[in-house]
Design an enzyme around this catalytic site. Structure first.
Site, PDB file in Angstrom:
ATOM      1  N   ASN A  29       0.385 -21.118  28.362  1.00 39.82           N
ATOM      2  CA  ASN A  29      -0.095 -19.704  28.155  1.00 39.82           C
ATOM      3  C   ASN A  29       0.980 -19.069  29.676  1.00 39.82           C
ATOM      4  OD1 ASN A  29      -1.831 -17.158  28.288  1.00 39.82           O
ATOM      5  ND2 ASN A  29      -3.819 -18.234  29.200  1.00 39.82           N
ATOM      6  N   LYS A  86       0.341 -15.605  30.228  1.00 38.90           N
ATOM      7  CA  LYS A  86      -0.481 -14.391  30.596  1.00 38.90           C
ATOM      8  C   LYS A  86      -0.186 -13.165  29.635  1.00 38.90           C
ATOM      9  CE  LYS A  86      -3.196 -17.801  32.912  1.00 38.90           C
ATOM     10  NZ  LYS A  86      -4.380 -17.945  34.136  1.00 38.90           N
ATOM     11  N   HIS A 143     -10.226 -16.712  26.000  1.00 35.85           N
ATOM     12  CA  HIS A 143      -9.936 -17.351  27.662  1.00 35.85           C
ATOM     13  C   HIS A 143     -10.787 -16.898  28.734  1.00 35.85           C
ATOM     14  CE1 HIS A 143      -7.647 -17.682  31.169  1.00 35.85           C
ATOM     15  NE2 HIS A 143      -6.623 -18.567  30.673  1.00 35.85           N
ATOM     16  N   GLU A 160     -10.287 -14.964  31.480  1.00 35.81           N
ATOM     17  CA  GLU A 160      -9.717 -13.935  32.010  1.00 35.81           C
ATOM     18  C   GLU A 160     -10.253 -12.665  30.888  1.00 35.81           C
ATOM     19  OE1 GLU A 160      -6.143 -15.244  32.881  1.00 35.81           O
ATOM     20  OE2 GLU A 160      -6.122 -16.109  34.409  1.00 35.81           O
ATOM     21  N   GLU A 169     -11.499 -25.011  30.330  1.00 40.98           N
ATOM     22  CA  GLU A 169     -11.130 -24.108  31.540  1.00 40.98           C
ATOM     23  C   GLU A 169     -12.413 -24.195  32.339  1.00 40.98           C
ATOM     24  OE1 GLU A 169      -6.933 -23.641  30.670  1.00 40.98           O
ATOM     25  OE2 GLU A 169      -7.831 -21.385  29.794  1.00 40.98           O
ATOM     26  N   SER A 184      -5.019 -25.056  36.676  1.00 39.51           N
ATOM     27  CA  SER A 184      -3.910 -25.889  37.113  1.00 39.51           C
ATOM     28  C   SER A 184      -3.291 -26.676  36.916  1.00 39.51           C
ATOM     29  CB  SER A 184      -4.607 -25.964  39.031  1.00 39.51           C
ATOM     30  OG  SER A 184      -5.061 -24.694  39.431  1.00 39.51           O
TER      31      SER A 184
END
Ligand code: PEP
Length: 254
Positions: free
Chosen positions: A9, A11, A98, A100, A170, A216
């Protein structure tokens, strides 16, 4: 039998030019192929066509994913991208839900569910993200929280081919923070996700759905996650922005 998946990803990183260079670098790194591992890169929307061209020109062993989609077919939805527009430039996967997008843009489980249905109606494969915030983890209710997300995100979905739907677990507190969940933490939640998918879709389908870990993940720690029974790959943010580190994670999965 579930093929492992390593998905990157990007982003909101990489201009069109930088994205093409990164895709070329990855094609070079993976010139010997990726074995049975399904590799996906998810660049920003404006980079999709350029990366698609690299994949075609280099016969690169990775597929193209988008980072977002809207569920309508077309019309007055300024700034949005329809499923058809994604397939038209060679996209095969799309990240939805996601943290975010949920956190900054108010994406709800109902939105995630509508996006999954729209994608699947166009033969696009959702990579549907779930995961708990830190306070939920600290309260010890993370499994219930994620199970609830999965039930809402999959409500009314029909899955004929289990390889055509992917879940990414996640934990939000581990995204971009350098703090990773332990392999055991990931397995605990991924096993609960599979049990929920079994309730919803039946064992045969649930056994074939890939569940990725994200947060991470990097070349040094990915093997520990991949060793877990219910972890079938990784969704990678930061470490997907360099061809060598992303390719190292693909090789770790082979
Ligand atoms: C992500 O945002 O999907 C992600 C896993 O990011 P990172 O690998 O940087 O934590």
């Amino acid at each position: 039998m579930r093929n492992r998946m390593i998905a990157g990803n990007w982003k909101m990183n990489k201009t069109y030019t930088e994205g093409v260079i990164l895709a070329q670098g990855l094609a070079k790194e993976l010139a010997d192929g990726s074995g049975d591992v399904d590799v996906v890169v998810c660049p920003p929307a404006v980079d999709l066509k350029g990366v698609a061209e690299v994949i075609e020109q280099e016969a690169a062993p990775f597929a193209l994913g988008a980072q977002n989609v809207y569920w309508e077919e077309k019309g007055a939805f300024t700034g949005e991208t329809a499923p058809d527009m994604l397939t038209n430039v060679g996209v095969r996967y799309c990240i939805i839900g996601h943290s975010e997008r949920r956190g900054y843009f108010g994406e709800t489980d109902e939105d995630v569910n509508r996006k999954a249905k729209a994608l699947m109606a166009h033969s696009l494969i959702p990579i549907s993200c779930c995961g708990e915030p830190l306070e939920v983890r600290e309260a010890g209710t993370h499994v219930d929280f994620v199970v609830d997300q999965i039930k809402k995100d999959t409500a009314g979905l029909t899955i004929e081919d289990p390889s055509a739907y992917v879940v990414a677990y996640e934990p939000i507190w581990a995204i971009g923070t350098g703090k990773t969940a332990t392999a055991d933490d990931a397995q605990e939640v991924c096993a609960a996700i599979r049990a929920t998918l079994t309730e919803v879709f039946g064992a045969t389908t649930a056994d074939g759905i890939r569940i990725l870990y994200g947060g991470s993940a990097k070349p040094e720690n990915v093997a520990g996650f991949l060793d877990q029974r219910d972890v079938d790959g990784a969704l990678v943010g930061g470490a997907s922005l360099k061809a060598d580190s992303f390719a190292a994670m693909v090789r770790a999965a082979m």
